[in-house]
Design a protein around this motif. Structure first.
Motif, PDB file in Angstrom:
ATOM      1  N   LEU A  19      33.928  29.385  34.226  1.00  0.00           N
ATOM      2  CA  LEU A  19      33.424  30.741  34.451  1.00  0.00           C
ATOM      3  C   LEU A  19      32.745  30.892  35.809  1.00  0.00           C
ATOM      4  CD1 LEU A  19      33.202  33.443  32.985  1.00  0.00           C
ATOM      5  CD2 LEU A  19      30.960  32.717  32.177  1.00  0.00           C
ATOM      6  N   ILE A  20      32.095  29.872  36.303  1.00  0.00           N
ATOM      7  CA  ILE A  20      31.388  29.956  37.582  1.00  0.00           C
ATOM      8  C   ILE A  20      32.353  30.226  38.744  1.00  0.00           C
ATOM      9  CG2 ILE A  20      30.029  28.612  39.249  1.00  0.00           C
ATOM     10  CD1 ILE A  20      28.537  27.438  36.854  1.00  0.00           C
ATOM     11  N   PRO A  21      33.441  29.474  38.938  1.00  0.00           N
ATOM     12  CA  PRO A  21      34.346  29.793  40.055  1.00  0.00           C
ATOM     13  C   PRO A  21      35.033  31.158  39.915  1.00  0.00           C
ATOM     14  CG  PRO A  21      34.810  27.591  39.223  1.00  0.00           C
ATOM     15  CD  PRO A  21      33.829  28.226  38.291  1.00  0.00           C
ATOM     16  N   VAL A  22      35.376  31.541  38.680  1.00  0.00           N
ATOM     17  CA  VAL A  22      36.013  32.846  38.480  1.00  0.00           C
ATOM     18  C   VAL A  22      35.043  33.961  38.858  1.00  0.00           C
ATOM     19  CG1 VAL A  22      36.911  34.401  36.697  1.00  0.00           C
ATOM     20  CG2 VAL A  22      37.635  32.019  36.738  1.00  0.00           C
ATOM     21  N   THR A  23      33.778  33.819  38.511  1.00  0.00           N
ATOM     22  CA  THR A  23      32.771  34.810  38.871  1.00  0.00           C
ATOM     23  C   THR A  23      32.589  34.898  40.379  1.00  0.00           C
ATOM     24  OG1 THR A  23      31.627  34.335  36.804  1.00  0.00           O
ATOM     25  CG2 THR A  23      30.384  35.516  38.483  1.00  0.00           C
ATOM     26  N   ILE A  24      32.581  33.769  41.058  1.00  0.00           N
ATOM     27  CA  ILE A  24      32.441  33.755  42.516  1.00  0.00           C
ATOM     28  C   ILE A  24      33.643  34.421  43.169  1.00  0.00           C
ATOM     29  CG2 ILE A  24      32.372  32.236  44.539  1.00  0.00           C
ATOM     30  CD1 ILE A  24      30.679  30.315  42.838  1.00  0.00           C
ATOM     31  N   ILE A  25      34.850  34.105  42.708  1.00  0.00           N
ATOM     32  CA  ILE A  25      36.063  34.696  43.292  1.00  0.00           C
ATOM     33  C   ILE A  25      36.077  36.210  43.075  1.00  0.00           C
ATOM     34  CG2 ILE A  25      38.578  34.809  43.042  1.00  0.00           C
ATOM     35  CD1 ILE A  25      38.488  31.770  42.505  1.00  0.00           C
ATOM     36  N   LEU A  26      35.754  36.661  41.869  1.00  0.00           N
ATOM     37  CA  LEU A  26      35.705  38.103  41.608  1.00  0.00           C
ATOM     38  C   LEU A  26      34.625  38.796  42.436  1.00  0.00           C
ATOM     39  CD1 LEU A  26      36.289  38.288  37.753  1.00  0.00           C
ATOM     40  CD2 LEU A  26      37.868  38.904  39.588  1.00  0.00           C
ATOM     41  N   GLY A  27      33.508  38.136  42.638  1.00  0.00           N
ATOM     42  CA  GLY A  27      32.441  38.699  43.471  1.00  0.00           C
ATOM     43  C   GLY A  27      32.862  38.854  44.922  1.00  0.00           C
ATOM     44  N   VAL A  28      33.533  37.849  45.473  1.00  0.00           N
ATOM     45  CA  VAL A  28      34.000  37.913  46.859  1.00  0.00           C
ATOM     46  C   VAL A  28      35.062  38.998  47.016  1.00  0.00           C
ATOM     47  CG1 VAL A  28      35.294  36.641  48.625  1.00  0.00           C
ATOM     48  CG2 VAL A  28      33.390  35.545  47.456  1.00  0.00           C
ATOM     49  N   LEU A  29      36.009  39.070  46.080  1.00  0.00           N
ATOM     50  CA  LEU A  29      37.051  40.101  46.166  1.00  0.00           C
ATOM     51  C   LEU A  29      36.451  41.504  46.021  1.00  0.00           C
ATOM     52  CD1 LEU A  29      39.944  38.463  44.114  1.00  0.00           C
ATOM     53  CD2 LEU A  29      39.782  38.739  46.591  1.00  0.00           C
ATOM     54  N   GLY A  30      35.493  41.678  45.131  1.00  0.00           N
ATOM     55  CA  GLY A  30      34.831  42.976  44.974  1.00  0.00           C
ATOM     56  C   GLY A  30      34.051  43.373  46.220  1.00  0.00           C
ATOM     57  N   PHE A  31      33.387  42.420  46.858  1.00  0.00           N
ATOM     58  CA  PHE A  31      32.640  42.708  48.080  1.00  0.00           C
ATOM     59  C   PHE A  31      33.583  43.086  49.221  1.00  0.00           C
ATOM     60  CE2 PHE A  31      30.320  41.291  51.935  1.00  0.00           C
ATOM     61  CZ  PHE A  31      29.268  42.190  51.849  1.00  0.00           C
ATOM     62  N   GLN A  32      34.719  42.398  49.342  1.00  0.00           N
ATOM     63  CA  GLN A  32      35.697  42.749  50.374  1.00  0.00           C
ATOM     64  C   GLN A  32      36.259  44.147  50.137  1.00  0.00           C
ATOM     65  OE1 GLN A  32      38.613  39.638  50.303  1.00  0.00           O
ATOM     66  NE2 GLN A  32      37.441  38.307  51.657  1.00  0.00           N
ATOM     67  N   TRP A  33      36.540  44.518  48.904  1.00  0.00           N
ATOM     68  CA  TRP A  33      37.039  45.861  48.587  1.00  0.00           C
ATOM     69  C   TRP A  33      35.996  46.910  48.963  1.00  0.00           C
ATOM     70  CZ3 TRP A  33      35.034  49.232  44.844  1.00  0.00           C
ATOM     71  CH2 TRP A  33      35.788  50.377  44.602  1.00  0.00           C
ATOM     72  N   TRP A  34      34.713  46.643  48.646  1.00  0.00           N
ATOM     73  CA  TRP A  34      33.644  47.577  48.980  1.00  0.00           C
ATOM     74  C   TRP A  34      33.503  47.726  50.493  1.00  0.00           C
ATOM     75  CZ3 TRP A  34      28.948  47.011  51.521  1.00  0.00           C
ATOM     76  CH2 TRP A  34      28.077  48.076  51.401  1.00  0.00           C
ATOM     77  N   LEU A  35      33.600  46.614  51.237  1.00  0.00           N
ATOM     78  CA  LEU A  35      33.490  46.686  52.703  1.00  0.00           C
ATOM     79  C   LEU A  35      34.624  47.498  53.313  1.00  0.00           C
ATOM     80  CD1 LEU A  35      32.334  43.171  53.953  1.00  0.00           C
ATOM     81  CD2 LEU A  35      31.106  45.324  54.087  1.00  0.00           C
ATOM     82  N   LYS A  36      35.847  47.324  52.812  1.00  0.00           N
ATOM     83  CA  LYS A  36      36.978  48.081  53.351  1.00  0.00           C
ATOM     84  C   LYS A  36      36.791  49.577  53.146  1.00  0.00           C
ATOM     85  CE  LYS A  36      40.437  44.473  52.915  1.00  0.00           C
ATOM     86  NZ  LYS A  36      41.613  43.997  52.196  1.00  0.00           N
ATOM     87  N   ARG A  37      36.147  49.961  52.060  1.00  0.00           N
ATOM     88  CA  ARG A  37      35.925  51.383  51.790  1.00  0.00           C
ATOM     89  C   ARG A  37      34.747  51.957  52.561  1.00  0.00           C
ATOM     90  NH1 ARG A  37      37.430  53.893  46.693  1.00  0.00           N
ATOM     91  NH2 ARG A  37      35.461  54.965  47.039  1.00  0.00           N
TER      92      ARG A  37
END
Length: 142
Positions: A47-65
């Motif tokens: 669960l820890i790596p999946v949470t980190i990966i989802l957090g990074v992808l969500g932050f990149q999506w937010w930055l692009k917007r």
């Protein structure tokens, strides 16, 4: 006071307490079963790596917007800012606000915003030159 002939026997039970606690926990786990602890540990490890990966992808999506790249309305320097925030131009230092994915100059109320235009050199004839005397009055003097 400190008589060398008298001997005090001290018993330190801190190590014994830790050992007894360990034995008690081990006995409890063996009676209940260790399978749920191993499964919980494996789920936590995954669960820890999946949470980190989802957090990074969500932050990149937010930055692009929300990251806006535009020109400064004062000096035309291109720089970036966050949407719906206030930024300062790195070139001229003008405070600008990001509104609708563009920089807008932020001026106080009552400020007249003017644009400078290129001055065109005109040859003046000596007859066209007039001298005007200007007197500057302090505010309140009419």
């Amino acid at each position: 006071m400190n008589d060398p002939s008298s001997r005090n026997i001290q018993f330190n039970s801190s190590g014994l307490g830790c050992f007894l606690t360990f034995i008690l926990i081990a006995a409890l786990l063996t009676s209940v079963g260790l399978g749920w602890i191993v499964n919980g540990f494996i789920i936590l490890i995954l669960l820890i790596p999946v949470t980190i990966i989802l957090g990074v992808l969500g932050f990149q999506w937010w930055l692009k917007r929300n990251i806006i790249e535009d020109d400064c309305p004062v000096c035309s320097q291109t720089f970036t800012g966050l949407n719906n925030s206030i930024a300062r131009c790195p070139n001229c230092g003008e405070v600008v606000q990001v509104v609708d994915k563009a920089f807008q100059r932020q001026t106080p109320a009552g400020t007249v915003d003017i644009s400078a235009v290129d001055a065109v050199e005109v040859e003046a004839k000596p007859a066209d030159v007039r001298v005007v005397d200007v007197q500057v009055l302090e505010p309140g003097e009419d």
